[in-house]
Design a protein around this motif. Structure first.
Motif, short mmCIF file in Angstrom:
data_model
loop_
_atom_site.label_atom_id
_atom_site.label_comp_id
_atom_site.label_asym_id
_atom_site.label_seq_id
_atom_site.Cartn_x
_atom_site.Cartn_y
_atom_site.Cartn_z
N LEU A 79 19.00 -1.07 7.15
CA LEU A 79 18.03 -1.29 6.09
C LEU A 79 17.41 0.04 5.69
CD1 LEU A 79 16.36 -4.50 7.56
CD2 LEU A 79 18.34 -4.33 6.05
N GLY A 80 18.01 0.71 4.74
CA GLY A 80 17.50 2.01 4.32
C GLY A 80 18.16 3.14 5.06
N VAL A 81 17.36 4.17 5.38
CA VAL A 81 17.89 5.40 5.95
C VAL A 81 18.32 5.22 7.40
CG1 VAL A 81 17.34 7.79 6.53
CG2 VAL A 81 16.55 6.83 4.37
N SER A 82 17.47 4.61 8.21
CA SER A 82 17.75 4.62 9.65
C SER A 82 17.41 3.34 10.39
CB SER A 82 16.98 5.79 10.30
OG SER A 82 15.58 5.65 10.07
N GLN A 83 16.87 2.33 9.70
CA GLN A 83 16.45 1.10 10.38
C GLN A 83 17.63 0.14 10.54
OE1 GLN A 83 13.15 -0.21 11.65
NE2 GLN A 83 14.85 -1.32 12.54
N TRP A 84 18.15 0.01 11.77
CA TRP A 84 19.24 -0.91 12.04
C TRP A 84 18.69 -2.26 12.47
CZ3 TRP A 84 24.36 -0.53 11.08
CH2 TRP A 84 24.86 0.73 10.73
N CYS A 85 19.40 -3.31 12.08
CA CYS A 85 18.96 -4.68 12.38
C CYS A 85 20.19 -5.51 12.73
CB CYS A 85 18.23 -5.27 11.17
SG CYS A 85 17.79 -7.01 11.35
N MET A 86 20.12 -6.24 13.85
CA MET A 86 21.19 -7.16 14.21
C MET A 86 20.84 -8.55 13.67
SD MET A 86 22.84 -8.09 17.95
CE MET A 86 21.66 -9.36 18.45
N VAL A 87 21.69 -9.08 12.80
CA VAL A 87 21.47 -10.38 12.18
C VAL A 87 22.19 -11.45 13.00
CG1 VAL A 87 21.76 -11.76 10.10
CG2 VAL A 87 21.28 -9.31 9.91
#
Length: 526
Positions: A79-87
């Protein structure tokens, strides 16, 4: 030596130096690289700077659901530059996170600039997992929202429901169209504010007006600040532009909350135990020198403000009731069946339905559950991984943000028959099939019904929310027929079930109906 030749030599040396560093770094990385790589979930192709934001449409939960058809029920997004998210959209994976490995995911992601704004990480929902959070959860469950306290506040809720019904009866007699959502929001606002601070928040007085204005301002500036998370190293720019506004709103809230606390402290001697509101209870805990964790004045205000007794609890219940009435209008057979059940319990409309009747109204409970399944108040809930672990064979590094799509799970065709159809009977069938189960382990509840989340971070206000939803829906069905629009074509009109764009599931257009009196419990007997 000519100047141009000198410049060329310097450029050549600089490039050679940078190339040597790159080669050396590549060599050292491969030399020290571990023999095994972490197994991460699949991920779509990314774009520079925005990552995967280009894949997210105006309906966030639907975007995630659509991505799972290509990348599976567990995948990673940047999400954007560096924010990782596991869905996560697999019910078995959600169960691992919310139940089996709940302790590893027992906190929410930290808000942007939480350390720099008032009450940033001191509220119930935002506080990190630890001794303080466990302490305030115990206060919420055993004091603020205990069965004893909910029973004490029941007359208050019934009084506010009567006020709401009287207003609708006035509109019905004048044949005036009612903005159902607006009136229900006032109802739930007044219930929550009276339970919290003994004030009706929809009244036209200075304090109520300040509350409404501050809530509006806080949501507007917070949305600008916290979206800065997607900019990674550049997120500080968002705080430079809007941080001062957010701090100013926080200070205004602080001033108002301090006045409320001081008023309660000054008047505490006048209240007996049965008249205590949530602020009185919190002040008692705050003054308890023997408490397991010391609550500061800031903690006290944050618990009132951030935990939702002021803000968060008010909108969700009213929105659920709006969706319920909309579906009932569009399904008159369900409306009639529910009305007949209510009449059978209240002795053929001899009185107004009450909270104490709900236990004997299984179809009413099924209707509300079905609405919560189709339109969960929080369609996507988030957690943060506190310690590295594995979910469904995938490695989850520490501090990973996890988004669990409750909307997708509760509309999964492999779990639910005709998942997009409004069919309350499914919960009556589930209840009869599971009536032998241990109620403490889920009882007659479908394990894939996750409207209030699950685990340590499940919504603690679920019982209060259900109490308000059940009685509001039951009274509106018992007392009125509802005609859409009121423009002369009511008989054929149906509610347009379009969803408003955003991260929540709200009706896109205001639900405006003409109420027609069916039963008036306040009418004087002849």
């Amino acid at each position: 030596m000519p100047a141009t030749m000198t410049r060329d030599i310097l450029i050549y040396l600089l490039l050679s130096f940078l190339s040597a560093i790159f080669v050396l770094k590549f060599f050292l990385n491969n030399l020290t690289k571990p023999t095994s790589h972490p197994k991460l979930p699949p991920s779509p192709p990314t774009l520079p700077f925005i990552g995967h934001l280009y894949l997210l449409g105006p309906f966030f939960h639907e975007s995630l659901r659509n991505l799972s058809t290509k990348y599976g029920p567990i995948f990673n997004l940047r999400l954007g530059v560096s924010q990782w998210c596991m869905v996560v959209q697999s019910p078995s994976a959600a169960a691992e996170i919310l139940k089996t490995q709940d302790l590893s995911f027992a906190q929410h992601p930290k808000l942007a600039f939480a350390d720099e704004v008032p009450y940033g990480d001191t509220g119930f929902f935002s506080a990190p997992y630890g001794n303080y959070w466990r302490f305030i959860k115990n206060v919420c469950v055993n004091e603020l929202l205990s069965p004893r306290q909910l029973e004490r506040s029941r007359p208050l809720r019934e009084e506010e429901l009567d006020r709401f019904l009287h207003k609708v009866f006035e509109s019905a007699k004048k044949r005036e169209v009612v903005d159902v959502g607006s009136e229900l929001t006032k109802l739930t606002n007044n219930i929550v504010c009276r339970m919290a601070i003994s004030t009706r928040c929809s009244e036209k007085n200075d304090e109520a007006e300040k509350i409404r204005e501050l809530v509006k301002d806080s949501f507007e500036v917070a949305s600008k600040i916290f979206i800065g998370d997607v900019f990674g190293p550049l997120k500080r720019l968002a705080f430079w532009f809007y941080g001062r506004q957010l701090i100013d709103v926080g200070l205004r809230f602080d001033e108002m909350l301090e006045k409320i606390l001081e008023r309660h402290e000054d008047q505490s001697w006048k209240r007996d135990q049965n008249d205590q509101d949530l602020t009185d209870i919190l002040l008692k805990v705050y003054s308890d020198d023997g408490a397991k964790a010391k609550m500061t004045r800031t903690h006290l205000k944050a618990l009132l403000l951030v935990s939702g007794y002021f803000i968060g609890s008010t909108g969700n219940s009213s929105e659920v009731v709006v969706w319920t009435l909309a579906e009932l209008i569009n399904h008159p057979n369900v409306f009639s069946k529910l009305r007949e059940e209510i009449k059978s319990v209240v002795d053929n409309n001899s009185r107004l339905v009450q909270e104490s009747d709900v236990a004997n109204l299984p179809y009413l409970q099924a209707v509300v559950k079905e609405i919560l399944r189709l339109y969960p108040p929080l369609p996507v809930t988030t957690r943060e991984c506190r310690q590295a672990c594995k979910i469904q064979g995938f490695d989850v590094p520490q501090n990973t943000m996890v988004a669990i799509n409750l909307y997708a799970i509760m509309r999964d065709p492999e779990l639910w028959d005709n998942p997009n159809e409004f069919w309350p009977e499914r919960f009556l069938q589930a209840s009869s099939k599971n009536q032998q189960h241990d109620k403490s382990a889920g009882g007659d509840e479908n394990p894939n019904f996750l409207a209030f989340g699950a685990g340590r971070r499940a919504c603690p206000g679920g019982k209060l929310g259900l109490a308000m939803m059940h009685t509001a829906v039951a009274a509106m069905v018992q007392c009125f027929d509802w005609k859409v629009g009121g423009d002369g074509n009511e008989a054929a009109a149906k509610v347009k079930m379009e969803v408003r764009k955003g991260v929540f599931i709200h009706l896109a257009h205001p639900l405006k109906c003409l109420p027609l009196i069916y039963f008036n419990p306040f009418a004087s007997p002849i």
